[in-house]
Structure formats: C-alpha cells, structure tokens
Design a protein around this motif. Structure first.
Motif, PDB file in Angstrom:
ATOM      1  N   UNK A 125     -51.535   6.272 -58.652  1.00 24.11           N
ATOM      2  CA  UNK A 125     -52.514   6.188 -57.734  1.00 24.11           C
ATOM      3  C   UNK A 125     -51.548   5.249 -56.397  1.00 24.11           C
ATOM      4  N   UNK A 126     -51.615   6.010 -55.082  1.00 24.29           N
ATOM      5  CA  UNK A 126     -50.834   5.500 -54.294  1.00 24.29           C
ATOM      6  C   UNK A 126     -51.691   4.537 -53.400  1.00 24.29           C
ATOM      7  N   UNK A 127     -52.168   3.754 -54.179  1.00 25.50           N
ATOM      8  CA  UNK A 127     -52.958   2.621 -53.285  1.00 25.50           C
ATOM      9  C   UNK A 127     -52.886   1.017 -54.222  1.00 25.50           C
ATOM     10  N   UNK A 128     -53.004  -0.023 -53.386  1.00 22.10           N
ATOM     11  CA  UNK A 128     -52.621  -1.175 -53.906  1.00 22.10           C
ATOM     12  C   UNK A 128     -53.677  -2.201 -54.049  1.00 22.10           C
ATOM     13  N   UNK A 163     -42.515   1.729 -41.150  1.00 24.31           N
ATOM     14  CA  UNK A 163     -42.166   1.839 -42.658  1.00 24.31           C
ATOM     15  C   UNK A 163     -42.800   0.550 -43.533  1.00 24.31           C
ATOM     16  N   UNK A 164     -42.559  -0.427 -42.782  1.00 27.68           N
ATOM     17  CA  UNK A 164     -43.023  -1.663 -43.366  1.00 27.68           C
ATOM     18  C   UNK A 164     -44.546  -1.791 -43.960  1.00 27.68           C
ATOM     19  N   UNK A 165     -45.324  -0.969 -43.338  1.00 26.36           N
ATOM     20  CA  UNK A 165     -46.776  -0.767 -43.725  1.00 26.36           C
ATOM     21  C   UNK A 165     -46.934   0.155 -44.836  1.00 26.36           C
ATOM     22  N   UNK A 166     -45.891   0.976 -45.239  1.00 32.93           N
ATOM     23  CA  UNK A 166     -45.975   1.746 -46.340  1.00 32.93           C
ATOM     24  C   UNK A 166     -45.077   1.199 -47.535  1.00 32.93           C
ATOM     25  N   UNK A 167     -44.288   0.457 -47.329  1.00 36.72           N
ATOM     26  CA  UNK A 167     -43.769  -0.541 -48.212  1.00 36.72           C
ATOM     27  C   UNK A 167     -44.527  -1.150 -49.598  1.00 36.72           C
ATOM     28  N   UNK A 168     -45.535  -1.687 -49.232  1.00 39.20           N
ATOM     29  CA  UNK A 168     -46.353  -2.259 -50.257  1.00 39.20           C
ATOM     30  C   UNK A 168     -47.016  -1.276 -51.281  1.00 39.20           C
ATOM     31  N   UNK A 169     -47.108   0.111 -50.467  1.00 44.39           N
ATOM     32  CA  UNK A 169     -47.765   1.142 -51.499  1.00 44.39           C
ATOM     33  C   UNK A 169     -46.824   1.832 -52.364  1.00 44.39           C
TER      34      UNK A 169
END
Ligand code: HEM
Ligand code: MG
Length: 346
Positions: free
Chosen positions: A211-214, A195-201
C-alpha cells in the motif's frame, strides 16, 4: 581529514530494521536531532551515532541499511549537506544544530553548524517544520502536522498518500508565499521540497506492505519521536525517492522556482485581503537564474552546492583545502555520468 566514499551495501533485501541491535532510545542532553525525520530516526535507533554527529560515510551507509535509500541518491544528498553544513577538518556533521562534538570549526564565513542551519540546505515551506523566518525550522510543529492529518483525511482516505502529499506541498507553499516576506523557493529548495513530501511514502511505509500510503500514527512517530514502529521492515528494493509520485506532486499545481521579492505583485495569488499583511509577503516572482549555467536539473543542483561551498570557503589553505577537494570529488561521483565536474579550488 576526508575519507573516500564507502562502498554500496551488498544486501538490499527487505528486512527487520527495528531489531534487537537497534532499539529506539529517548534523547539524552546534548544529542542532536534536526529537520530530517529520516536521519533523526536512524540516530534514535542507533543506525547512526545516537549523538546525532556522524561522518558522511556513516550517513551514506546508514540511510541504505536502515531505510534502503539508493546508493547514488545517498551520496548526492549526504555530500551536498556535508560540504555546506559539515566540518571538513574533523569530517563530522551534526544532523541538528551546532555541536561541540563536531570539533573546532574552520574560519568564517564557513558554517560547519549542522543541518538545522537555515538557507544552505534546510529551507522554507517544510512539511512539519516552520520557516526559519517565522519560527523554529528544526523541531516538530504540531499545528503543521494537524494540517497533514486534515488533508490526509480529506483526500487520502485517512492516510498519507501521494494525493495528500500533493495538497500538503501546495498548502505549505501558499502559506509561505502569504506569510514569509523572505520566502525562498528556488534551487536547491525547489528541488528538495517536492521529493521530501514523497519520502514518507517511499521510506516510512513498512516493506511488507504493498500500500503506497502511510498510517498517520506511524507518520507522527517518525516525524515527532524519531521512532520506527515495532517490527518495522525497510523496503525491499533501494529507492531514490524519485518516480511517478514525485512527478504527481510537482504537476498537481502550478509551481515556478522563485521567491517573495517585496514588490507587492504576486504571479500566483490575489492581493492580500487584509492590509495587516507586511508589504513584502505575497510578492512571489520567478527566479530567472534558478538553473545557474546548467540545462539539467541534477547538474544545476550540483553546481549550486559547489558554488555555495566556494562562498563559504573563499580561500581555503593546507589540510582544509585538501579535505574540501576530496569531498567535492566525492560529491561529483553520483552525478559524474550527467554533469561536468566543477573545480572551485584548483
Ligand atoms: C528533510 C526524509 C535522508 C537532510 C526531510 C524531510 C523528510 C526527510 C520527510 C521533510 C521534513 C519536513 O519537511 O518536515 C528523509 C529520508 C531519508 C533522508 C526518509 C533517507 C532515507 C537525508 C540525508 C540528508 C538529509 C541523507 C543529508 C545528509 C535533510 C535536510 C532536511 C530534510 C537538511 C530539511 C529540509 C527542509 O525541509 O527544509 N528528510 N531524509 N536527509 N532532510 Fe532528509
Ligand atoms: Mg525547512
């Protein structure tokens, strides 16, 4: 002493959060920052005390107000962290390392030493922080960030998106299998790492964007400088972070919860090419006990943090016991509809 949980925030709409009342300010000596870019950024913008030392209620309210984390997820994560890394006597938690500001500590083996403490909440194979056994587990690591940049350029079209998250997670997992003899990737870390890797998005993309990208410069500012972009708006709906992106990251590669056990046989990777490897690396095996006595993942996580609390406080007395029980009750609130309550200090 302990306090009750704060109520949920009322206004959960999209809004400017890098506002005049919450300007970014550089770090002063003694102020704590740690392994979490979310909390670091909230502190550097004054949504949390800039000292980096806060009560659990302040943290629960700040992650909702500043980044629109869902109330129940905020309670769950905050009280888990507070029980294992906070000071129940003063009701304060450092979002970084041990701080005098959290007050005099309860007796050992209690830690009360902040979120940078390795092995209770903070764990291995983080995105931008080293494994504790290999280096600094709380500071931004440029080499690791460059790996995120490279992956985002390859599979994210130059931005950090769910496809990039999936490959970052796998690369960090493989790196720890191959280089960290004590690599641990079971509960609770198995549950937080994806989940940590998804939090930034979910939380670091401006709420006005669809846009689901950072953007990678924005990502760097959050992770390295604890800084929101000028004019940053929080997302327009509360989120737990869970959802299709997290499932995608988990399912993109084969994972099992486990650890390097030193046996020299690895269920995933071929034997090390070079004999310069330590014998204990590359020996990842499944953890047969990763669910504890539970069948539901959320409840196993709950059980794990309660059991760790019991280990840290073998026989708490008086005010300490009262405070621990209150915080254990608070920690149970967000999981009460799914799990049975556990009472380590009846
Ligand atoms: C790690 C984001 C709330 C505690 C992380 C990481 C991200 C993140 C992206 C991974 C950093 C990396 O691997 O380099 C957020 C966001 C939050 C939030 C966006 C709110 C919206 C919280 C809360 C707590 C917390 C409420 C506890 C009070 C931690 C800890 C880690 C961490 C202990 C280190 C885990 C590890 O990688 O070893 N957070 N977080 N976070 N977060 Fe948060
Ligand atoms: Mg870590």
């Amino acid at each position: 002493g302990a306090q009750p949980v704060p109520p949920p925030i009322e206004d959960t709409s999209m809004k400017l959060v890098n506002d005049a009342a919450h300007p970014w300010m550089p770090l002063l000596p003694g102020q704590q920052r740690g392994p979490c870019p979310g909390l670091n950024t909230l502190a550097s913008h004054g949504w949390l005390p800039r000292s980096g030392v806060a009560t659990p209620a302040q943290i629960v309210t700040a992650v909702q107000n500043g980044l629109n984390m869902e109330y129940r997820r905020a309670l769950e994560v905050t009280y888990a962290a507070f029980l294992v890394n906070g000071n129940p006597l003063t009701n304060l938690l450092s979002i970084g390392g041990l701080s005098r500001l959290t007050g005099s500590a309860p007796p050992t083996p209690a830690l009360a030493s902040g979120l940078s403490t390795h092995g209770t909440f903070e764990g291995d194979a983080s995105m931008t922080r080293s494994d504790a056994a290999l280096g600094d587990n709380h500071s931004f690591n440029e080499t690791l960030f460059q790996q995120i940049v490279d992956i985002s350029n390859k599979v994210g079209g130059g931005k950090y998106n769910a496809s990039a998250a999936a490959e970052v997670r796998f690369q960090r997992f493989q790196d720890s299998v191959m280089r960290n003899p004590g690599f641990f990737f079971s509960t609770p870390r198995f549950d937080t790492a994806f989940i940590e890797t998804v939090f930034p998005i979910v939380f670091f993309v401006d709420g006005r964007s669809t846009d689901a990208s950072l953007d990678l410069h924005v990502m760097r500012d959050f992770f390295q400088n604890s800084r929101m972009p000028p004019d940053f708006h929080r997302r327009g709906t509360p989120s737990s972070g869970s959802g299709p992106e997290e499932d995608m990251v988990m399912n993109a590669h084969d994972y099992v919860p486990g650890f390097n056990n030193g046996s020299g046989t690895c269920v995933f990777l071929p034997p090390p090419a070079s004999s310069s490897h330590l014998v204990a690396v590359n020996s990842f095996v499944a953890d047969p006990n990763f669910m504890g006595t539970q069948t539901d993942v959320l409840c196993s996580l709950y059980e794990k943090f309660v059991n760790t609390t019991r280990e840290l406080y073998p026989s708490p007395q008086g005010d300490l016991r009262v405070a621990l029980n209150k915080n254990l009750d608070n920690f149970f609130i967000p999981v009460s509809s799914r799990c049975a309550q556990i009472f380590p200090f009846p």
